[in-house]
Design an enzyme around this catalytic site. Structure first.
Site, mmCIF file in Angstrom:
data_model
loop_
_atom_site.group_PDB
_atom_site.id
_atom_site.type_symbol
_atom_site.label_atom_id
_atom_site.label_comp_id
_atom_site.label_asym_id
_atom_site.label_seq_id
_atom_site.Cartn_x
_atom_site.Cartn_y
_atom_site.Cartn_z
ATOM 1 N N TYR A 144 0.867 -1.190 0.000
ATOM 2 C CA TYR A 144 0.000 0.000 0.000
ATOM 3 C C TYR A 144 0.893 1.226 0.000
ATOM 4 O O TYR A 144 1.870 1.288 0.759
ATOM 5 C CB TYR A 144 -0.888 -0.009 1.252
ATOM 6 C CG TYR A 144 -1.785 1.211 1.392
ATOM 7 C CD1 TYR A 144 -2.836 1.435 0.509
ATOM 8 C CD2 TYR A 144 -1.581 2.135 2.419
ATOM 9 C CE1 TYR A 144 -3.666 2.550 0.641
ATOM 10 C CE2 TYR A 144 -2.406 3.249 2.565
ATOM 11 C CZ TYR A 144 -3.442 3.450 1.675
ATOM 12 O OH TYR A 144 -4.269 4.544 1.803
ATOM 13 N N ASP A 239 9.189 2.800 -0.625
ATOM 14 C CA ASP A 239 8.205 3.413 0.257
ATOM 15 C C ASP A 239 8.539 2.974 1.677
ATOM 16 O O ASP A 239 8.201 1.867 2.093
ATOM 17 C CB ASP A 239 6.793 2.973 -0.156
ATOM 18 C CG ASP A 239 5.732 3.529 0.770
ATOM 19 O OD1 ASP A 239 6.094 4.155 1.785
ATOM 20 O OD2 ASP A 239 4.540 3.320 0.481
ATOM 21 N N LYS A 267 4.877 8.970 8.916
ATOM 22 C CA LYS A 267 4.753 8.403 10.267
ATOM 23 C C LYS A 267 5.800 8.914 11.252
ATOM 24 O O LYS A 267 5.632 9.974 11.830
ATOM 25 C CB LYS A 267 4.764 6.875 10.170
ATOM 26 C CG LYS A 267 3.594 6.405 9.255
ATOM 27 C CD LYS A 267 3.222 4.980 9.463
ATOM 28 C CE LYS A 267 2.312 4.458 8.387
ATOM 29 N NZ LYS A 267 0.916 4.344 8.760
HETATM 30 N N1 PMP Z 1 2.890 3.957 2.406
HETATM 31 C C1 PMP Z 1 2.822 3.007 3.342
HETATM 32 C C2 PMP Z 1 3.833 1.883 3.315
HETATM 33 C C3 PMP Z 1 1.849 3.062 4.332
HETATM 34 O O1 PMP Z 1 1.777 2.093 5.248
HETATM 35 C C4 PMP Z 1 0.930 4.138 4.335
HETATM 36 C C5 PMP Z 1 -0.160 4.271 5.385
HETATM 37 N N2 PMP Z 1 -0.272 3.316 6.303
HETATM 38 C C6 PMP Z 1 1.033 5.105 3.334
HETATM 39 C C7 PMP Z 1 2.034 4.991 2.391
HETATM 40 C C8 PMP Z 1 0.091 6.265 3.287
HETATM 41 O O2 PMP Z 1 0.364 7.134 4.325
HETATM 42 P P1 PMP Z 1 -0.777 8.138 4.887
HETATM 43 O O3 PMP Z 1 -1.811 7.292 5.523
HETATM 44 O O4 PMP Z 1 -0.012 9.026 5.821
HETATM 45 O O5 PMP Z 1 -1.277 8.900 3.710
#
Ligand code: PMP
Length: 433
Positions: A144, A239, A267
């Protein structure tokens, strides 16, 4: 356990927000029951509107590596806020946080702050397309990267070539530019590049997958991504929104010794405030506006309060033996959980890397989304509620991970293991061997 207040708040919220929530997983659809409305967090514990206390392993989905309401973070926020909440102009906190990030992750020669992981990935993707002047991208099924249109895409039936939208509202012509491959399958990646190499702008990957439960990269997989992509002139985006400053100070890229062209963060670098960042090779980053032709902007980007909070958290992580302590806590947790699982002869795969863990109610090792999906989600839901009843707050979904923080004590871990032993004993026999 009475949930009167949470139930009443959820009922009111349901008239205000679709599903009563502002992000879907919070609605408890994956496990059933009423979401707990949380009113306070302190260290490793959270407290709900009915006065129940829980040991928290969600940690706001990862940012709270020092625990809730850490005094240093709260001080940094108060101090920054007293001088103004936002300027829409450069401020010195941005430099402080950027330098802390670059010191830990040297591959981010230049970076740009945004306000979420979604924005980081969406912007990195645009930059990769602009830089390479190519339009196709590759992502891995089960990873994701936030909810930008190009990334909410699943594999099309039969063919590798054209992705299809995984949400309504996404143009199919856009989704068709995203190729979706199985995680941990270097062969599929080579085949995709063989067929479409000269059209592919980038491969985006979670170097440790944390959104289909916890799935570790198999030996050679990350190196193969970089090798194959670079041979065809495509960029690699890691990511590290979950793994950055989590699996090691330098993220998964330092742990595995693999350098991507671009990295997305979120995060932990915001300590629980809305922050994301993307960065990488200076030559690529200079293509961003105002220097270059790839547009990207944000009213609240580099927000002083968020920057100050993130900097306070990263300073704390760099100036202490944080990662040794997190590994020790993770290892203790793993030993206890494995003992509980062994005692009850349940089919559970327990995965861990540092302070991230995942449980699959599954007989077999999980290496990708296909094997993850064979997990028993009903058994997870039963386990989740049995743990919640015993004061342990796990992720309300079978395919999310859990996080330990520096605030989790040995007593917290002992209490969690005791709760797990009891909870596993209550599972329906179908989940047992
Ligand atoms: N990339 C990863 C690996 C994630 O786990 C997440 C959210 N859990 C995101 C992107 C998206 O981040 P956000 O919820 O801050 O938009």
């Amino acid at each position: 356990m009475s949930e009167t207040r949470s139930r009443r708040l959820f009922e009111t919220a349901s008239h205000l927000f679709p599903g009563g929530v502002n992000s879907p997983v919070r609605a408890f659809k994956g496990v059933g029951g009423t979401p707990r409305f949380l009113v306070r967090g302190e260290g490793s514990h959270v407290y709900d509107a009915d006065g129940h206390e829980y040991i928290d392993y969600v940690a706001s989905w990862g940012p709270l590596i020092l625990g809730h309401a850490n005094p240093r973070i709260v001080d940094a926020i108060e101090h920054a806020a007293a001088s103004g909440t936002s300027f829409g102009a450069p401020n010195p906190y941005e430099i402080e946080l950027a330098e802390l990030i670059r010191a830990a992750m040297p591959s981010l020669e230049m970076l740009r702050f945004v306000s979420s992981g979604t924005e980081a990935c969406m912007s990195a993707l645009r930059l990769a397309r602009g830089y390479t002047q190519r339009e196709r991208i590759i992502k891995f099924d089960g990873c994701y990267h936030g909810h930008a249109d190009s990334l909410l895409v699943k594999a099309g039936s039969g063919a590798l070539t054209f992705g299809v939208p995984s949400s309504a509202g996404i143009p199919k012509d856009l989704a068709a530019l995203t190729m979706v491959l199985p995680y941990n399958d270097a062969e599929a990646l080579r085949d995709a590049f063989k067929d479409h190499g000269s059209d592919i702008a980038c491969v985006i990957a979670e170097p440790v997958a944390g959104n289909m439960g916890l799935v570790l990269p198999e030996p050679g997989f990350l190196a193969a991504i970089v090798d194959v992509a670079h041979r065809h002139g495509a960029l690699v985006i890691f990511d590290e929104v979950i793994t950055g400053f989590r699996v090691a100070r330098g993220g998964a890229q330092s742990l595995y010794g693999i350098t991507p062209d671009l990295t997305c963060l979120g995060k932990i670098i915001g300590a629980g405030l809305p922050v994301g960042a993307f960065g990488g090779r200076a030559e690529i980053m200079r293509r961003l506006a105002p220097l270059g032709d790839v547009y990207q902007a944000g009213t609240l980007s580099g927000n002083p309060i968020a920057m100050a909070a993130g900097a306070a958290q990263l300073r704390e992580l760099s100036s202490t033996d944080a990662y040794e302590r997190l590994e020790l806590a993770g290892a203790t947790f793993e030993t206890g959980l494995r003992a509980a699982i062994g005692e009850h002869s349940v089919h559970v795969q327990f995965n861990r890397i540092g302070s991230i863990f995942g449980l699959f109610f599954n007989e077999h090792r999980v290496r990708d989304v296909a094997t993850a999906q064979r997990s028993d989600v009903n058994a997870y839901a039963a386990f989740f509620h049995a743990m919640l009843d015993r004061g342990v707050y796990l992720a309300p979904s079978a395919f999310e991970v859990g996080f330990l923080s520096l605030a989790h004590s040995s007593a917290d871990i002992d209490d969690t293991v005791t709760a797990a032993k009891e909870a596993l004993a209550t599972l329906p026999t179908v989940a047992r061997r």
